[in-house]
Design an enzyme around this catalytic site. Structure first.
Site, short mmCIF file in Angstrom:
data_model
loop_
_atom_site.label_atom_id
_atom_site.label_comp_id
_atom_site.label_asym_id
_atom_site.label_seq_id
_atom_site.Cartn_x
_atom_site.Cartn_y
_atom_site.Cartn_z
N HIS A 70 0.88 -1.17 0.00
CA HIS A 70 0.00 0.00 0.00
C HIS A 70 0.92 1.22 0.00
O HIS A 70 1.99 1.17 0.62
CB HIS A 70 -0.82 0.11 1.28
CG HIS A 70 -1.72 -1.05 1.56
ND1 HIS A 70 -1.33 -2.15 2.25
CD2 HIS A 70 -3.03 -1.23 1.28
CE1 HIS A 70 -2.34 -2.99 2.38
NE2 HIS A 70 -3.39 -2.46 1.79
N ASP B 110 2.46 1.78 3.32
CA ASP B 110 3.37 0.78 3.88
C ASP B 110 4.80 1.21 3.57
O ASP B 110 5.73 0.90 4.29
CB ASP B 110 3.19 -0.61 3.23
CG ASP B 110 1.81 -1.20 3.41
OD1 ASP B 110 1.13 -0.81 4.37
OD2 ASP B 110 1.43 -2.05 2.58
N MET C 136 2.42 -5.82 -7.86
CA MET C 136 1.12 -5.22 -7.53
C MET C 136 1.29 -4.12 -6.49
O MET C 136 2.18 -4.19 -5.64
CB MET C 136 0.20 -6.33 -6.99
CG MET C 136 -1.16 -5.90 -6.52
SD MET C 136 -1.21 -5.37 -4.79
CE MET C 136 -1.95 -6.78 -4.00
N GLU D 75 -11.19 -6.26 -5.03
CA GLU D 75 -11.19 -7.29 -3.98
C GLU D 75 -12.41 -7.13 -3.09
O GLU D 75 -12.59 -6.09 -2.45
CB GLU D 75 -9.90 -7.15 -3.17
CG GLU D 75 -9.83 -8.13 -2.01
CD GLU D 75 -8.51 -8.01 -1.23
OE1 GLU D 75 -7.53 -7.46 -1.79
OE2 GLU D 75 -8.47 -8.47 -0.09
N LYS E 260 -14.96 -8.11 0.12
CA LYS E 260 -14.95 -8.62 1.50
C LYS E 260 -16.31 -8.30 2.10
O LYS E 260 -16.81 -7.19 1.91
CB LYS E 260 -13.83 -7.93 2.28
CG LYS E 260 -13.63 -8.47 3.69
CD LYS E 260 -12.44 -7.79 4.38
CE LYS E 260 -12.18 -8.38 5.74
NZ LYS E 260 -11.04 -7.75 6.43
N GLU F 73 -10.15 -13.29 -2.45
CA GLU F 73 -9.36 -13.72 -1.28
C GLU F 73 -10.06 -14.88 -0.58
O GLU F 73 -11.26 -14.80 -0.29
CB GLU F 73 -9.17 -12.55 -0.31
CG GLU F 73 -8.51 -13.00 0.99
CD GLU F 73 -8.02 -11.89 1.88
OE1 GLU F 73 -7.47 -10.90 1.35
OE2 GLU F 73 -8.17 -12.01 3.11
N HIS G 182 -12.02 -14.04 2.61
CA HIS G 182 -13.20 -13.20 2.43
C HIS G 182 -14.41 -14.00 1.93
O HIS G 182 -15.53 -13.76 2.37
CB HIS G 182 -12.89 -12.05 1.47
CG HIS G 182 -11.82 -11.14 1.99
ND1 HIS G 182 -11.35 -10.06 1.27
CD2 HIS G 182 -11.12 -11.13 3.15
CE1 HIS G 182 -10.40 -9.44 1.97
NE2 HIS G 182 -10.25 -10.07 3.10
N ASP H 118 -5.60 -13.50 -3.59
CA ASP H 118 -5.09 -13.36 -2.21
C ASP H 118 -5.28 -14.69 -1.50
O ASP H 118 -6.41 -15.09 -1.20
CB ASP H 118 -5.84 -12.24 -1.46
CG ASP H 118 -5.21 -10.87 -1.69
OD1 ASP H 118 -4.25 -10.78 -2.49
OD2 ASP H 118 -5.67 -9.90 -1.06
N ASP I 282 -11.95 -11.73 10.44
CA ASP I 282 -10.97 -12.02 9.39
C ASP I 282 -9.68 -12.56 10.01
O ASP I 282 -8.98 -11.84 10.72
CB ASP I 282 -10.68 -10.70 8.65
CG ASP I 282 -9.81 -10.89 7.44
OD1 ASP I 282 -9.61 -12.04 7.01
OD2 ASP I 282 -9.33 -9.86 6.91
N ASP J 226 -6.95 -14.25 8.43
CA ASP J 226 -5.69 -14.12 7.67
C ASP J 226 -4.67 -15.19 8.04
O ASP J 226 -3.48 -14.89 8.24
CB ASP J 226 -5.06 -12.73 7.89
CG ASP J 226 -5.80 -11.63 7.14
OD1 ASP J 226 -6.39 -11.92 6.08
OD2 ASP J 226 -5.80 -10.48 7.62
N ASP K 110 -1.87 -13.10 1.30
CA ASP K 110 -2.33 -11.98 2.11
C ASP K 110 -2.72 -12.54 3.48
O ASP K 110 -3.89 -12.74 3.79
CB ASP K 110 -3.53 -11.28 1.45
CG ASP K 110 -3.91 -10.02 2.20
OD1 ASP K 110 -3.15 -9.62 3.10
OD2 ASP K 110 -4.96 -9.43 1.88
C1 GCO Z 1 -7.98 -7.13 4.44
C2 GCO Z 1 -7.64 -7.11 2.98
C3 GCO Z 1 -6.40 -6.34 2.67
C4 GCO Z 1 -6.24 -6.07 1.19
C5 GCO Z 1 -5.15 -5.10 0.96
C6 GCO Z 1 -4.75 -4.98 -0.47
O1 GCO Z 1 -8.81 -7.94 4.78
O2 GCO Z 1 -7.45 -6.33 5.21
O3 GCO Z 1 -7.50 -8.42 2.55
O4 GCO Z 1 -5.27 -7.03 3.17
O5 GCO Z 1 -6.00 -7.24 0.49
O6 GCO Z 1 -5.56 -3.87 1.44
O7 GCO Z 1 -5.65 -4.29 -1.16
MN MN Z 2 -6.67 -9.19 0.75
MN MN Z 3 -8.29 -9.93 4.02
#
Ligand code: GCO
Ligand code: MN
Ligand code: MN
Length: 388
Positions: free
Chosen positions: A56, A59, A90, A183, A185, A219, A222, A247, A257, A259, A289
């Site tokens: 990002h 970041d 990306m 993306e 979610k 993802e 998600h 992702d 979430d 991850d 991700d």
């Molecule tokens: C989340 C998202 C993020 C995005 C990221 C890239 O759930 O926080 O998955 O990790 O993927 O902002 O666009």
């Molecule tokens: Mn993501």
């Molecule tokens: Mn995510």
């Protein structure tokens, strides 16, 4: 351990700066690991054998950095990329952390916030392209609501469309070779996020002025948060020619979430998605991700990153075994048996329709046909457990 499952550049494994760089902060507690600089994250990714790194805007460059600071940061980052051989496939914009975006970015009620979101995204696109990105992800973390009385979902869609149209025009205007990936979610951080699933994104993309430039970034977590089958979302994205990015992580059903490390929670679902990607010949980056458990130290973060990549490669090997396994293949043949009914085959003609309408079917025989899915699934399970 070092073996055939270790990553190679052919695998195109990537991580975001925010993934291995995650310091273990959550909703109930602060960081537990040191904040790693972008340069040390690139070095870490180089060590574990990743192919690329994504980011990002913030970041890499803090939101309030001066132009001179940005130049210094970017130069150091570029040096680390050159030294490790990593690339940036990306990039994306942080449109969720700053309080300015507390009620959304592109879908905010405030025309000024919407304009600021476009301003920030154009600058972030410039930065991504400068570092080599050919794909730009849009994740609308704050594009949603808690209070339907205060927001108009129809208006939100129009605003989202306006923003994406503006940005596709900007990319063309600059002559950039850049595609967008949306993306979805369902929730978190908002109670409800607009366009909550990959299927919703695919339908929305068709309403954009430059839809050919826009695809999806599904993802795992998600879709699972929405209780959906991730491989089915992949199939629909692929069928539409829209699987621009992915992702990879893991998630234990509909809850916050998580991850989690790829394949750590539901290896069978991970197997099917790897099998799908390999079968269709997906050639984009395989982006993880995810982040390490809060109990991890930096050494364990390395294990986390290696684990994501190794699990992918192990599952790819299992997918190859699946395609070659005689018993599995003969079961599949049995399941798929049957001759096509000519009258039902495309192309449509009124003659075929009439013939099909007057055809007699043995409905009872059709209903008596059993399918050996139990045997097939057990074989798949045993293959995954290393027993065949
Ligand atoms: C989340 C998202 C993020 C995005 C990221 C890239 O759930 O926080 O998955 O990790 O993927 O902002 O666009
Ligand atoms: Mn993501
Ligand atoms: Mn995510």
């Amino acid at each position: 351990m070092s073996d055939r499952y270790d990553p190679t550049d052919r695998d195109r494994f990537t991580f975001g700066l925010w993934t291995v760089g995650n310091p273990g902060r959550d909703a109930f507690g602060g960081p537990v690991r040191p904040t790693l600089s972008p340069v040390s994250i690139v070095e870490l990714l180089g060590e574990v054998g990743a192919w690329g790194v994504n980011f990002h805007d913030n970041d890499l460059v803090p939101i309030d950095a001066t132009a001179a600071e940005q130049d210094r940061i970017v130069a150091a980052f570029r040096k680390a990329l050159d030294a490790t051989g990593l690339r940036v496939p990306m990039a994306t914009t942080n449109l969720f952390s700053d309080p300015a975006f507390r009620d959304g970015a592109f879908t905010s009620h405030s025309p000024e916030v919407r304009a600021y979101a476009l301003h920030k995204t154009m600058r972030a696109i410039d930065l991504g392209v400068e570092l080599g990105a050919s794909l730009y992800v849009f994740w609308g973390g704050r594009e949603g609501c808690e209070c339907d009385a205060g927001k108009d979902a129809l208006e939100a869609l129009k605003r989202m469309r306006e923003a994406l149209n503006f940005l596709t025009h900007y990319v063309k205007d600059q002559g950039y070779d850049l595609r967008f990936a949306l993306e979805a979610k369902p929730n978190e951080p908002r109670a409800d996020i607009y366009l909550p699933t990959t299927g919703a994104m695919l339908a929305f993309i068709e309403t954009l002025e430059h839809s050919e430039m826009v695809g999806v970034n599904p993802e795992v977590a998600h879709e699972h948060m929405a209780g959906l089958n991730f491989t089915h979302a992949l199939a629909q994205s692929w069928d539409a020619g829209k699987l621009f990015h992915i992702d990879l992580n893991d998630q234990n059903g509909p809850r916050y979430d998580q991850d989690l490390r790829f394949g750590s929670c539901n290896p069978k679902a991970a197997f099917h998605l790897v099998r799908f990607l390999e079968r269709v010949g997906y050639e984009g980056p395989r982006h993880f991700d995810a982040h390490a458990y809060r109990s991890a130290d930096v050494e364990d973060v390395r294990s986390f990153a290696r684990g994501c990549m190794r699990t992918y490669n192990i599952l790819r090997e299992r997918a190859e075994q699946f395609e070659k396994h005689p018993e599995i293949q003969s079961l599949l043949m049995e399941i798929r048996a049957g001759d096509p009914v000519e009258e039902a085959q495309p192309p449509y003609t009124s003659g075929k329709a009439a013939a099909l309408k007057s055809r007699t079917f043995d409905r009872k025989a059709l209903g008596e046909r059993a399918l050996p899915y139990e045997r097939l699934d057990q074989l798949t399970t045993e293959l995954l457990l290393g027993n065949i």
